[in-house]
Design a protein around this motif. Sequence first.
Motif, PDB file in Angstrom:
ATOM      1  N   UNK A 153      -1.317   9.136   7.439  1.00  0.00           N
ATOM      2  CA  UNK A 153      -2.521   8.840   8.219  1.00  0.00           C
ATOM      3  C   UNK A 153      -2.359   9.261   9.684  1.00  0.00           C
ATOM      4  N   UNK A 154      -1.135   9.083  10.213  1.00  0.00           N
ATOM      5  CA  UNK A 154      -0.894   9.330  11.644  1.00  0.00           C
ATOM      6  C   UNK A 154      -0.366  10.723  11.932  1.00  0.00           C
ATOM      7  N   UNK A 155       0.302  11.331  10.938  1.00  0.00           N
ATOM      8  CA  UNK A 155       1.079  12.551  11.171  1.00  0.00           C
ATOM      9  C   UNK A 155       2.361  12.188  11.901  1.00  0.00           C
ATOM     10  N   UNK A 156       3.322  13.082  11.887  1.00  0.00           N
ATOM     11  CA  UNK A 156       4.578  12.835  12.603  1.00  0.00           C
ATOM     12  C   UNK A 156       5.292  14.154  12.838  1.00  0.00           C
ATOM     13  N   UNK A 157       5.725  14.372  14.057  1.00  0.00           N
ATOM     14  CA  UNK A 157       6.462  15.604  14.362  1.00  0.00           C
ATOM     15  C   UNK A 157       7.684  15.679  13.458  1.00  0.00           C
ATOM     16  N   UNK A 242     -11.199  -0.888  -5.059  1.00  0.00           N
ATOM     17  CA  UNK A 242     -10.769   0.418  -5.572  1.00  0.00           C
ATOM     18  C   UNK A 242     -11.060   1.519  -4.549  1.00  0.00           C
ATOM     19  N   UNK A 243     -10.229   2.559  -4.584  1.00  0.00           N
ATOM     20  CA  UNK A 243     -10.394   3.686  -3.654  1.00  0.00           C
ATOM     21  C   UNK A 243      -9.946   3.333  -2.244  1.00  0.00           C
ATOM     22  N   UNK A 244      -9.291   2.178  -2.094  1.00  0.00           N
ATOM     23  CA  UNK A 244      -8.920   1.668  -0.769  1.00  0.00           C
ATOM     24  C   UNK A 244      -7.535   2.191  -0.365  1.00  0.00           C
ATOM     25  N   UNK A 245      -7.325   2.294   0.934  1.00  0.00           N
ATOM     26  CA  UNK A 245      -6.016   2.669   1.482  1.00  0.00           C
ATOM     27  C   UNK A 245      -5.593   1.545   2.414  1.00  0.00           C
ATOM     28  N   UNK A 246      -4.519   0.840   2.041  1.00  0.00           N
ATOM     29  CA  UNK A 246      -4.134  -0.353   2.810  1.00  0.00           C
ATOM     30  C   UNK A 246      -2.820  -0.096   3.539  1.00  0.00           C
ATOM     31  N   UNK A 247      -2.859  -0.319   4.849  1.00  0.00           N
ATOM     32  CA  UNK A 247      -1.636  -0.136   5.657  1.00  0.00           C
ATOM     33  C   UNK A 247      -0.796  -1.397   5.601  1.00  0.00           C
ATOM     34  N   UNK A 248       0.511  -1.222   5.493  1.00  0.00           N
ATOM     35  CA  UNK A 248       1.427  -2.375   5.540  1.00  0.00           C
ATOM     36  C   UNK A 248       2.557  -1.965   6.490  1.00  0.00           C
ATOM     37  N   UNK A 249       2.318  -2.235   7.786  1.00  0.00           N
ATOM     38  CA  UNK A 249       3.134  -1.592   8.819  1.00  0.00           C
ATOM     39  C   UNK A 249       3.397  -2.464  10.046  1.00  0.00           C
ATOM     40  N   UNK A 250       3.129  -3.767   9.938  1.00  0.00           N
ATOM     41  CA  UNK A 250       3.381  -4.653  11.083  1.00  0.00           C
ATOM     42  C   UNK A 250       2.557  -4.305  12.304  1.00  0.00           C
ATOM     43  N   UNK A 251       1.478  -3.523  12.105  1.00  0.00           N
ATOM     44  CA  UNK A 251       0.577  -3.184  13.213  1.00  0.00           C
ATOM     45  C   UNK A 251       0.886  -1.840  13.863  1.00  0.00           C
ATOM     46  N   UNK A 252       1.847  -1.093  13.321  1.00  0.00           N
ATOM     47  CA  UNK A 252       2.245   0.194  13.916  1.00  0.00           C
ATOM     48  C   UNK A 252       1.058   1.118  14.185  1.00  0.00           C
ATOM     49  N   UNK A 253       0.081   1.125  13.265  1.00  0.00           N
ATOM     50  CA  UNK A 253      -1.029   2.085  13.350  1.00  0.00           C
ATOM     51  C   UNK A 253      -2.112   1.682  14.358  1.00  0.00           C
TER      52      UNK A 253
END
Length: 254
Positions: A153-157, A242-253
Amino acid sequence: MKAQFEDLKGKKVLVTGATRGIGRAIAKSLAEQGAHVVFNYREGKEGVANEMVEHLKGLGATNATPVMFDVTNTAQMKDSLDAFAKEHGVIEGLVNNAGISRDQLVLRMKEEDVAATIDTNLKGAIMVSQVLSRGFLRAENASVVNISSIVGLMGNAGQIAYAASKAGMVGLTKSLAKELGAKNVRCNAICPGFIDTDMTDALKEETKESYLSGIPMKRFGSTQEVANLVNFLLSNASSYITGETIKIDGGLYI
Ligand code: NDP
């Protein structure tokens, strides 16, 4: 903390890449729910597979069945999963977790690393879903969970191919959800941030500190926290998601 989902008892769920890390934690957690855990292993790793069967049964799995295939080998995958279905019936849940990362800056990127990353993470997940889709139509409440990544979602170098493969999994998720929704087959993606695994253990202390400074919760996630979310999405407790994208990241995004 662990939630119990009654309907996972006896549910036949395939977890790919369950021999280590996050996939192993998901398989163990499903065993504690009493599921029939199906997991793939690669040729030559029979010892690990047998050890896992005993372990998963000990945790409470209704059954634990290893199936031998590499996610990049569609013919082998089809043979193993067809043989499983003949003996045990249709698989009702799928966790597309198997994945690799071969990180490199764009200037140094090698074509074979790009191909291996896309083949494993994206094409592998598409083909396992395809091979199991006929069975999903016959199952009562089939659910697919794709393990994407916050990087998708974020991309990363330094992670172009990995990020592209993980972003692709979001497209796979939405398309499968649209295609099979009317048959009560659900498909969701989860995007973990930094999770405590061998990979994060190997980081230098200063690198860890720099990553942690960007996470509002100031800690990495645990594999159990990822497994809790996967269990919820596999269970009928999430029956209208359904069709959902759920972040599990401690708020990183955020
Ligand atoms: P690991 O490297 O610890 O484990 C990867 C698993 O995938 C292993 O079981 C491995 O099997 C399997 N695998 C790899 N390639 C293939 C293949 N071609 N065919 C079959 N199995 C294969 O990974 P993690 O637990 O760290 O990550 C699991 C998933 O979560 C990945 O998709 C990753 O991208 C994603 N993720 C991880 C994060 C993290 O912080 N760790 C963050 C965000 C997403 P074998 O033992 O045979 O090599």
